[in-house]
Write a protein that holds these residues in place. Structure first.
Motif, PDB file in Angstrom:
ATOM      1  N   GLY A  37       0.784  -1.224   0.000  1.00  0.00           N
ATOM      2  CA  GLY A  37       0.000   0.000   0.000  1.00  0.00           C
ATOM      3  C   GLY A  37       0.812   1.269   0.000  1.00  0.00           C
ATOM      4  N   GLN A  91      -6.244  -5.246   0.050  1.00  0.00           N
ATOM      5  CA  GLN A  91      -7.670  -5.429   0.269  1.00  0.00           C
ATOM      6  C   GLN A  91      -8.026  -6.901   0.086  1.00  0.00           C
ATOM      7  N   VAL A 128      -4.761   4.961   1.543  1.00  0.00           N
ATOM      8  CA  VAL A 128      -4.723   4.316   2.859  1.00  0.00           C
ATOM      9  C   VAL A 128      -5.777   4.926   3.772  1.00  0.00           C
ATOM     10  N   THR A 168      -5.386  -2.122   6.212  1.00  0.00           N
ATOM     11  CA  THR A 168      -4.171  -1.431   5.789  1.00  0.00           C
ATOM     12  C   THR A 168      -2.942  -1.841   6.593  1.00  0.00           C
ATOM     13  N   GLY A 203      -8.353   2.559   5.596  1.00  0.00           N
ATOM     14  CA  GLY A 203      -8.098   2.376   7.022  1.00  0.00           C
ATOM     15  C   GLY A 203      -9.101   3.125   7.878  1.00  0.00           C
ATOM     16  N   VAL A 235      -8.433   3.169  -3.515  1.00  0.00           N
ATOM     17  CA  VAL A 235      -7.833   2.327  -2.478  1.00  0.00           C
ATOM     18  C   VAL A 235      -6.746   1.472  -3.102  1.00  0.00           C
ATOM     19  N   ASN A 236      -5.943   0.847  -2.251  1.00  0.00           N
ATOM     20  CA  ASN A 236      -4.872  -0.041  -2.702  1.00  0.00           C
ATOM     21  C   ASN A 236      -5.392  -1.470  -2.815  1.00  0.00           C
TER      22      ASN A 236
END
Length: 501
Positions: A46, A77, A296, A227, A300, A72-73
């Protein structure tokens, strides 16, 4: 909850996943199972942004929901976290190669790509910005949007220029209504109970379901944004066992403001939590800007950051300084602790078996005292870096500028986020003045014996802590107060116990 496949909106239809392990990442699924290789793998933690995708969720009152899109990464996930959501990857921006999306066309026109490896991630971050802002935002917002995307060959100037140019091209927004309709259809499904590869993942939707499940499975791994926990799989290869995912519990995502109190549910994303914190106390703004990257923060949660118990978690010193309390729940029973009492030892908390973090609470300053607050982090980079020292300071002054309350807390200085009790005592009952702040700085030697690691030495950490306290006074000094020549901790004699009398 009933066993069923993971289901999410993807490429114009509801997509179902069966057989993939609950800890299989979205990036692995896209590249290895679906062979959709536009989304790249770089760091698998991430940090680099090559894997950036955009996830859509419903937000708002039932029947009047809107589509919320956030980058998002994909690399951290887990697939079950996508259940009930919408997914967009770089392939969705231009299904026909001859018809590029405005952000893609702008990147081409501005020569915003050389090797191209990072470009899909940049395109997706810019796509999220493009969808969330009808007009071009200022440079600082563009920079913050791209804070989780690294480029090592083109550099950021042409990419930032491309962000601006995309808005000058003919507008091409996403058709949101089919997505909203599909997400409503997914919301009608029963809660997810997913089993594959000999592993099980639960996704309760109500607080009652979560509480009952946690009592029944006290050893199951709780996962909020993933995360941090995601790295336990991608970097450490750990077996997480049975999972309880918190992302579908709407009650954990609520923010309440009233009666001089702010309550943030444990499942509120860092993006939304920092917005609420900054509205409640504007001096959160700097820490909010530097806390992790945009992707993140979009995944998160504040509750996850607090529950993690890391001594270098950036939010905890600031929360402790403001007197935050943490609400814990076990079954139908809740209890409240001062946040500093939640941390017992290195990554050891006061959570009991079957208990989980429900919310965090902050109170407005008591009248008639005036509260000064600051929160800072010191790291080697502005963006995307772990703190060497994080600090949160709050002092309450009476009408005579005498310190009546003081809460000073640091991260990176001990095995847990910790208050500076001796420094606080040195300030209490004294005028808010250079002489008082010198006493507080010197007293920090009694509060901390910091460790040395790759980020900073013990001496550096202690010196920085004292310098931050001095900066706090310089920024909050009473009008007309005499200036003070900046001091180094080494120049201050150890505090005389009689000086506190």
């Amino acid at each position: 909850m009933s066993e069923r496949p993971i289901q999410f909106y993807f490429r114009g239809e509801i997509h179902a996943v069966q057989g993939a392990a609950p800890t299989r990442t979205l990036l692995q699924y896209l590249r290895e199972d679906l062979h959709q290789t536009g989304t790249k793998e770089g760091c698998a933690e991430g940090d680099c942004g090559a894997c950036t995708v955009v996830v859509g969720e419903l937000a708002g009152e039932p029947g009047r929901e809107e589509l919320r899109l956030r980058a998002v990464n994909a690399c951290i996930q887990f697939l079950p976290a996508l259940d009930g959501k919408a997914l967009f990857t770089v392939e969705d921006l231009a299904p026909a190669a001859a018809d590029l999306h405005p952000v893609q066309q702008a990147l081409v026109d501005r020569h915003g790509s050389q090797c191209g490896f990072c470009t899909p991630g940049f395109a997706m971050s810019l796509f999220a910005l493009y969808e969330n802002r009808d007009s071009c935002p200022p440079r600082d917002e563009i920079d913050h949007t791209l804070s989780g995307n690294l480029c090592r060959c083109t550099g950021y100037r042409p990419i930032v220029d491309a962000a601006r140019d995309a808005y000058a091209l003919p507008r091409r927004p996403l058709d949101r209504q089919p997505v909203i309709a599909a997400l409503r259809q997914l919301a009608a499904l029963p809660p997810l109970d997913y089993v594959a590869d000999g592993r099980r993942s639960h996704s309760p939707r109500t607080l009652a379901e979560l509480a009952a499940l946690r009592l029944r499975l006290p050893e199951a791994r709780l996962v909020a944004g993933g995360t941090d926990v995601g790295l336990w799989v991608t970097k450490q290869g750990r077996d997480l066992g049975e999972l309880i995912l918190l992302g579908a519990v709407d009650e954990l995502k609520r923010i309440r403001v009233g009666d001089g109190q702010l309550e943030i549910g444990a499942g509120v994303t860092l993006t939304d939590a920092f917005a609420a914190l900054t509205a409640f106390e504007p001096q959160w703004a700097e820490l909010a800007r530097r806390f992790a990257s945009t992707p993140v923060k979009n995944a998160g949660t504040l509750g996850g950051n607090v529950a993690n118990g890391s001594p270098i978690g950036d939010s905890m010193p600031a929360l402790i300084a403001l007197g935050a309390t943490i609400v814990l729940q076990r079954g139908e029973t809740t209890r409240t602790l001062a946040l500093e009492d939640f941390y017992l030892d290195y990554q050891k908390t006061a959570l009991q078996p079957g208990e989980f973090v429900r919310a965090l609470r902050l109170d407005a300053p008591p009248a008639p005292l005036v509260r000064h607050f600051r929160a800072w982090k010191v790291a080697k980079r502005l963006d995307q870096d772990i703190s060497a020292v994080a600090a949160g300071f709050a002092v309450h002054l009476d009408a005579d500028q005498v310190v009546r309350r003081a809460r000073l807390a640091f991260g990176g200085m001990a095995a847990t986020p910790k208050r500076a009790a001796a420094a606080e005592a040195a300030l209490l009952g004294r005028p808010w003045s250079p002489a008082t702040i010198r006493l507080g700085m010197a007293a920090l030697r009694e509060d901390y014996a910091p460790f040395t690691d790759v980020r900073a030495s013990s001496a550096y950490r202690l010196s920085v802590a004292a310098n931050l306290l001095q900066r706090f006074w310089l920024e909050t000094a009473p009008a007309g107060a005499s200036t003070v020549t900046p001091l180094r901790l080494a120049e201050l004699a150890p505090i005389d116990p009689e000086a506190r009398q």
